[in-house]
Scaffold this motif. Structure first.
Motif, short mmCIF file in Angstrom:
data_model
loop_
_atom_site.label_atom_id
_atom_site.label_comp_id
_atom_site.label_asym_id
_atom_site.label_seq_id
_atom_site.Cartn_x
_atom_site.Cartn_y
_atom_site.Cartn_z
N LYS A 83 -1.96 47.12 -6.75
CA LYS A 83 -3.18 46.78 -6.04
C LYS A 83 -2.91 46.61 -4.55
N SER A 84 -3.94 46.75 -3.77
CA SER A 84 -3.84 46.61 -2.32
C SER A 84 -3.52 45.17 -1.94
N GLY A 85 -2.60 45.00 -1.01
CA GLY A 85 -2.30 43.68 -0.47
C GLY A 85 -1.33 42.84 -1.27
N HIS A 134 -1.74 42.34 7.10
CA HIS A 134 -1.96 43.36 6.09
C HIS A 134 -2.66 44.57 6.69
N HIS A 135 -2.05 45.73 6.53
CA HIS A 135 -2.67 47.00 6.91
C HIS A 135 -2.46 47.94 5.73
N GLU A 136 -3.53 48.51 5.24
CA GLU A 136 -3.43 49.37 4.07
C GLU A 136 -2.64 50.63 4.41
N THR A 137 -1.70 50.98 3.54
CA THR A 137 -0.91 52.19 3.72
C THR A 137 -1.75 53.37 3.27
N ASP A 191 6.18 54.36 -1.15
CA ASP A 191 5.21 53.28 -1.11
C ASP A 191 3.85 53.88 -0.81
N LYS A 202 3.76 45.59 -1.47
CA LYS A 202 4.64 46.75 -1.69
C LYS A 202 5.31 47.17 -0.39
N THR A 203 4.57 47.31 0.67
CA THR A 203 5.12 47.70 1.97
C THR A 203 6.06 46.63 2.51
#
Length: 104
Positions: free
Chosen positions: A51-53, A72-75, A104, A56-57
Motif C-alpha cells: 500500500k501507499s505510504g 511522503h512522495h508517491e513513487t 520499488d 517501501k521507498t
C-alpha cells in the motif's frame, strides 16, 4: 556477524564504500576487487509491493545507505536500485558478493 569489520573482510567492505558511505552502483557496474579477492556473485531481484505510504521507498533508501526522504512522495512507476553486499556464509571458507536488485 563481524566478518566485514575483520582484517579479512575489510577489503570487501571498502569496495562498496566511498568516503565511508555506501557507493551507488548502476545496473551494469559492480565493485572493483583485486584478482586475488575475486569472489562469486549471487544475484537476487527483490520486488517490493504494498500500500501507499507504508515505507517501501524508505526501506530501500535505508538499505542503500542514502538519506530517507523526510516527507511522503508517491513513487511513480518502478524505481530500481542495485546494492552489493559482501558476506561470508557460515561453514564456508570463501566469501560471496550478493547483488541485490531492489524494485520499488
Amino acid at each position: 556477524p563481524g566478518w566485514l569489520l575483520s582484517p579479512a573482510g575489510r577489503p570487501y567492505l571498502d569496495s562498496i564504500l566511498h568516503k565511508n558511505q555506501r557507493r551507488a552502483f548502476g545496473l551494469l557496474e559492480r565493485p572493483a576487487l583485486p584478482p586475488a579477492l575475486a569472489v562469486p556473485t549471487v544475484t537476487y531481484k527483490l520486488f517490493l509491493a504494498g500500500k501507499s505510504g507504508v515505507g517501501k521507498t524508505a526501506l530501500v533508501a535505508w538499505l542503500g545507505g542514502t538519506p530517507v526522504p523526510p516527507a511522503h512522495h508517491e513513487t511513480l512507476g518502478i524505481e530500481a536500485t542495485t546494492l552489493f553486499w559482501p558476506a561470508k556464509p557460515r561453514g564456508s571458507a570463501r566469501p560471496v558478493l550478493f547483488q541485490l536488485h531492489l524494485w520499488d
